[in-house]
Design a protein around this motif. Structure first.
Motif, PDB file in Angstrom:
ATOM      1  N   UNK A   1      24.777  23.908 -25.576  1.00 49.25           N
ATOM      2  CA  UNK A   1      25.531  22.733 -25.149  1.00 49.25           C
ATOM      3  C   UNK A   1      26.866  23.143 -24.530  1.00 49.25           C
ATOM      4  N   UNK A   2      27.112  22.603 -23.352  1.00 50.40           N
ATOM      5  CA  UNK A   2      28.407  22.786 -22.702  1.00 50.40           C
ATOM      6  C   UNK A   2      29.360  21.800 -23.367  1.00 50.40           C
ATOM      7  N   UNK A   3      30.311  22.307 -24.145  1.00 48.35           N
ATOM      8  CA  UNK A   3      31.157  21.408 -24.939  1.00 48.35           C
ATOM      9  C   UNK A   3      32.136  20.617 -24.073  1.00 48.35           C
ATOM     10  N   UNK A   4      32.323  21.041 -22.822  1.00 48.08           N
ATOM     11  CA  UNK A   4      33.214  20.270 -21.945  1.00 48.08           C
ATOM     12  C   UNK A   4      32.490  19.089 -21.333  1.00 48.08           C
ATOM     13  N   UNK A   5      31.275  19.341 -20.808  1.00 46.05           N
ATOM     14  CA  UNK A   5      30.558  18.257 -20.117  1.00 46.05           C
ATOM     15  C   UNK A   5      29.611  17.517 -21.048  1.00 46.05           C
ATOM     16  N   UNK A   6      29.236  18.153 -22.180  1.00 47.22           N
ATOM     17  CA  UNK A   6      28.265  17.549 -23.091  1.00 47.22           C
ATOM     18  C   UNK A   6      26.823  17.802 -22.652  1.00 47.22           C
ATOM     19  N   UNK A   7      26.633  18.426 -21.476  1.00 51.49           N
ATOM     20  CA  UNK A   7      25.280  18.713 -21.009  1.00 51.49           C
ATOM     21  C   UNK A   7      24.643  19.779 -21.874  1.00 51.49           C
ATOM     22  N   UNK A   8      23.340  19.784 -21.892  1.00 48.08           N
ATOM     23  CA  UNK A   8      22.620  20.639 -22.823  1.00 48.08           C
ATOM     24  C   UNK A   8      21.362  21.175 -22.158  1.00 48.08           C
ATOM     25  N   UNK A   9      20.982  22.437 -22.466  1.00 48.97           N
ATOM     26  CA  UNK A   9      19.753  22.982 -21.893  1.00 48.97           C
ATOM     27  C   UNK A   9      19.048  23.790 -22.955  1.00 48.97           C
ATOM     28  N   UNK A  10      17.725  23.716 -23.013  1.00 48.27           N
ATOM     29  CA  UNK A  10      16.960  24.450 -24.019  1.00 48.27           C
ATOM     30  C   UNK A  10      16.570  25.812 -23.447  1.00 48.27           C
ATOM     31  N   UNK A  11      16.707  26.856 -24.273  1.00 44.24           N
ATOM     32  CA  UNK A  11      16.323  28.210 -23.839  1.00 44.24           C
ATOM     33  C   UNK A  11      15.887  29.013 -25.046  1.00 44.24           C
ATOM     34  N   UNK A  12      15.386  30.214 -24.808  1.00 45.75           N
ATOM     35  CA  UNK A  12      15.040  31.099 -25.929  1.00 45.75           C
ATOM     36  C   UNK A  12      16.345  31.582 -26.558  1.00 45.75           C
ATOM     37  N   UNK A  13      16.407  31.690 -27.907  1.00 42.07           N
ATOM     38  CA  UNK A  13      17.650  32.149 -28.550  1.00 42.07           C
ATOM     39  C   UNK A  13      18.148  33.459 -27.942  1.00 42.07           C
ATOM     40  N   UNK A  14      17.209  34.330 -27.541  1.00 39.96           N
ATOM     41  CA  UNK A  14      17.585  35.622 -26.970  1.00 39.96           C
ATOM     42  C   UNK A  14      18.295  35.506 -25.630  1.00 39.96           C
ATOM     43  N   UNK A  15      18.239  34.327 -24.984  1.00 37.90           N
ATOM     44  CA  UNK A  15      18.893  34.169 -23.667  1.00 37.90           C
ATOM     45  C   UNK A  15      20.298  33.559 -23.770  1.00 37.90           C
ATOM     46  N   UNK A  16      20.671  33.154 -24.985  1.00 37.33           N
ATOM     47  CA  UNK A  16      21.932  32.408 -25.125  1.00 37.33           C
ATOM     48  C   UNK A  16      23.139  33.247 -24.705  1.00 37.33           C
ATOM     49  N   UNK A  17      23.201  34.496 -25.206  1.00 37.65           N
ATOM     50  CA  UNK A  17      24.390  35.320 -24.935  1.00 37.65           C
ATOM     51  C   UNK A  17      24.590  35.502 -23.439  1.00 37.65           C
ATOM     52  N   UNK A  18      23.491  35.824 -22.742  1.00 33.62           N
ATOM     53  CA  UNK A  18      23.604  36.037 -21.300  1.00 33.62           C
ATOM     54  C   UNK A  18      24.054  34.748 -20.606  1.00 33.62           C
ATOM     55  N   UNK A  19      23.538  33.601 -21.058  1.00 35.87           N
ATOM     56  CA  UNK A  19      23.922  32.329 -20.423  1.00 35.87           C
ATOM     57  C   UNK A  19      25.411  32.061 -20.630  1.00 35.87           C
ATOM     58  N   UNK A  20      25.903  32.336 -21.847  1.00 34.95           N
ATOM     59  CA  UNK A  20      27.335  32.125 -22.111  1.00 34.95           C
ATOM     60  C   UNK A  20      28.169  33.087 -21.278  1.00 34.95           C
ATOM     61  N   UNK A  21      27.690  34.318 -21.191  1.00 31.59           N
ATOM     62  CA  UNK A  21      28.453  35.300 -20.405  1.00 31.59           C
ATOM     63  C   UNK A  21      28.505  34.906 -18.938  1.00 31.59           C
ATOM     64  N   UNK A  22      27.401  34.353 -18.421  1.00 37.16           N
ATOM     65  CA  UNK A  22      27.418  33.895 -17.023  1.00 37.16           C
ATOM     66  C   UNK A  22      28.412  32.738 -16.868  1.00 37.16           C
ATOM     67  N   UNK A  23      28.457  31.932 -17.916  1.00 34.91           N
ATOM     68  CA  UNK A  23      29.501  30.910 -17.991  1.00 34.91           C
ATOM     69  C   UNK A  23      29.382  29.783 -16.993  1.00 34.91           C
ATOM     70  N   UNK A  24      28.232  29.631 -16.321  1.00 34.43           N
ATOM     71  CA  UNK A  24      28.164  28.530 -15.348  1.00 34.43           C
ATOM     72  C   UNK A  24      27.958  27.213 -16.093  1.00 34.43           C
ATOM     73  N   UNK A  25      28.430  26.160 -15.481  1.00 34.55           N
ATOM     74  CA  UNK A  25      28.265  24.833 -16.082  1.00 34.55           C
ATOM     75  C   UNK A  25      26.789  24.492 -16.167  1.00 34.55           C
ATOM     76  N   UNK A  26      26.423  23.755 -17.220  1.00 36.92           N
ATOM     77  CA  UNK A  26      25.014  23.354 -17.346  1.00 36.92           C
ATOM     78  C   UNK A  26      24.785  22.092 -16.520  1.00 36.92           C
TER      79      UNK A  26
END
Ligand code: AMP
Length: 416
Positions: free
Chosen positions: A391-416
Motif C-alpha cells: 500500500x502506498x501510504x500517501x495515495x492509499x493505492x494498493x497492489x498485490x504481489x509476491x512477498x518476495x517482490x516487495x523490497x524491490x518495489x519499495x526500492x523502485x519507489x514508484x507510485x502505485x
C-alpha cells in the motif's frame, strides 16, 4: 517487596530518544560549522588526575574550590570528573607531542562535564559542552576565527537574543600588577563588600566583578579597570581581534568587567549570552590561554578556545520540534499465521538498506495500518492468503504481489 522508586541523581537528567534526536542536530551543526575551518574532533576521558585541574584551572577558582567531583580511584590516586575541557585538551596536546604537528592544532569536542553546583534551570551537575580549541598560535585571527565560529554555531542552532561580550585581560604579568591594585581598592572599601568577596580579596579579587551583592556592585563601579591598563602589545592584539570581528560583521559589546571564572585566561576573553534564558544566561564563552600549556609542563605555547553548553543552547533555541524519522516500510499481516513471513520480510528489507518495522503489539489489521501512519511509513505491506498487498501510504493505492517482490518495489519507489 516493592521498594521506594529510585530517581535520577539531583542535577542530572536522562536523554530520551526525542532529546537525543535534537542533540544529534547539535552534533551535526558543530561538525558542519567547525570541520570546514579545519577543526577535527578529539575526545579526552571523563576523568583526569585531579592535579590537572588544580594546576590548569587554578586553585583559587570556584570550580576547583567548590565544584569538583574528586575521589580516590581505589589505588591511592586522586582523580576528578572533568569540570571543563581546555586543560584536558592541552594535556593531550603535550602527551601526544602535537607541538610537532603544523600549528595551530585545531580540535573540537562534544561530551559530558561535571560541576557540583546548586542545580537550577540551565545549571546541572552533569551537563554537555561542545568546545573548540586552537593550540599553538598567538595570532589575533585565531581569537577572531573562534569567536566567528561560535557565533555561526549559535546562529545555525537558532539560539535567540544572542549578545557577545568581549574583553582583554592582558598578559599574566600585567594582570598580577592589576590584581594588586584591585585588591587595594577592595581593601579600602572592605566594609561595603559581601562576606564572600571580602574573604577572597587576596585569593581572587577579580571575582568581585561577578558578585550580585549591591554593596559590592557599588564598590566595583569605581574599581580600576584592567582594560584601561593594557600594555601596548596586549592593546594592539585586542584592537586587531576587534577589527577582524568588525570586518566579519559580528556585533559585540566591550565589557571591561568580564573576567570569566578560570585562572588560565590571558588577553582575549568573551562570552555569548542569550536574553531568552533566565539567571543562567551564558550560552558559551572562552578566551586565550597563552600560559596554560607551560603550566602543565610544556614549552610556552599560546592557545585559544571556547566551550558552549548544549542544554543552554537548546533552551535558548526554544526547543525546535524534532521531526519523526519516517520509515520506508511497515510490515503488517492479516492473519496470525503470517507472522513468520512478516518477520522474514522486515529482516530482508533492512538487509537491503530500507528502514522497516514489523507489527509487534498484536493489533488488528486496522490498528496495524493506523500504526503505520503514526510511524510515517511510506509503504505498508499487508501479508495475507493471496500474497502481499503493498500500500502506498500517501495515495492509499494498493497492489498485490509476491512477498518476495516487495523490497524491490519499495526500492523502485514508484507510485502505485
Ligand atoms: P564556562 O567555561 O564555565 O563559561 O562554561 C561554558 C558554558 O558551559 C557556559 O556558557 C554554559 O553554557 C555551560 N555550563 C557551564 N556550567 C554549566 C552547568 N553547571 N550546567 C549547564 N551548563 C553549564
Amino acid at each position: 517487596m516493592a521498594g521506594e522508586r529510585i530517581q535520577v541523581p539531583r542535577g542530572t537528567f536522562d536523554l530520551l530518544p526525542d532529546d537525543l534526536a535534537q542533540r544529534e542536530q547539535v552534533e551535526q551543526a558543530a561538525r558542519r560549522v567547525l570541520e570546514p575551518a579545519g577543526y577535527r574532533r578529539l575526545e579526552t576521558p571523563t576523568f583526569e588526575a585531579t592535579e590537572l585541574f588544580a594546576r590548569g584551572v587554578g586553585a583559587s577558582t570556584d570550580i576547583v574550590q567548590k565544584e569538583m567531583y574528586t575521589f580516590d580511584d581505589g589505588g591511592g590516586r586522586s582523580v576528578t570528573l572533568r569540570p571543563e575541557g581546555t586543560a584536558p585538551v592541552c594535556r593531550a596536546y603535550l602527551e601526544h607531542g602535537m607541538h610537532r604537528l603544523a600549528q595551530p592544532v585545531k580540535v573540537w569536542y562534544l561530551g559530558r562535564f561535571y560541576r557540583h553546583e546548586a542545580p537550577q534551570a540551565g545549571r546541572y551537575r552533569e551537563f554537555w559542552q561542545v568546545g573548540a580549541e586552537a593550540v599553538g598560535s598567538a595570532d589575533p585571527a585565531v581569537d577572531a576565527e573562534l569567536i566567528v565560529l561560535l557565533a555561526d554555531l549559535l546562529e545555525e542552532l537558532q539560539v535567540r537574543d544572542v549578545v557577545l561580550s568581549l574583553s582583554s585581560l592582558g598578559s599574566p604579568d600585567a594582570r598580577s600588577v592589576y590584581r594588586e591594585r584591585l585588591a587595594a581598592h577592595l581593601r579600602a572599601n572592605e566594609g561595603r563588600l559581601s562576606g564572600e568577596v571580602r574573604e577572597r580579596i587576596d585569593l581572587n579579587p577579580l571575582r568581585a566583578f561577578d558578585s550580585d551583592h549591591p554593596g559590592t556592585q557599588e564598590v566595583m563601579r569605581d574599581a580600576p579597570m584592567l582594560l584601561d591598563g593594557l600594555d601596548d602589545a596586549d592593546a594592539e592584539h585586542f584592537a586587531r581581534v576587534r577589527g577582524l570581528l568588525d570586518d566579519a560583521g559580528v556585533a559585540y559589546r566591550v565589557d571591561p568587567t568580564l573576567v570569566r571564572g578560570l585562572d588560565y585566561y590571558a588577553r582575549t576573553v568573551f562570552e555569548f549570552s542569550s536574553g531568552a534564558l533566565g539567571a543562567q544566561s551564558g550560552v558559551g564563552g572562552g578566551g586565550r590561554y597563552d600560559g596554560l600549556v607551560e603550566q602543565l609542563g610544556g614549552d610556552p605555547t599560546p592557545g585559544c578556545g571556547w566551550a558552549a553548553g548544549v542544554e543552554r543552547m537548546l533552551l535558548a533555541a526554544g526547543g525546535r520540534p524534532v521531526p519523526a524519522l519516517p520509515i520506508d516500510l511497515f510490515v503488517a499481516y492479516a492473519k496470525e499465521d503470517m507472522r513468520p513471513e512478516a518477520f522474514r520480510l522486515a529482516a530482508q528489507a533492512r538487509r537491503s538498506g530500507l528502514s522497516a518495522q514489523l507489527e509487534l503489539a498484536g493489533r488488528s489489521l486496522k490498528g496495524q495500518l493506523k500504526q503505520a501512519g503514526r510511524l510515517h511509513a511510506r509503504w505498508a505491506a499487508i501479508l495475507g492468503d493471496e500474497g502481499a498487498s503493498l500500500r502506498d501510504m500517501e495515495s492509499g493505492d494498493q497492489r498485490v504481489m509476491a512477498p518476495g517482490d516487495v523490497v524491490a518495489a519499495v526500492q523502485r519507489g514508484e507510485r502505485l
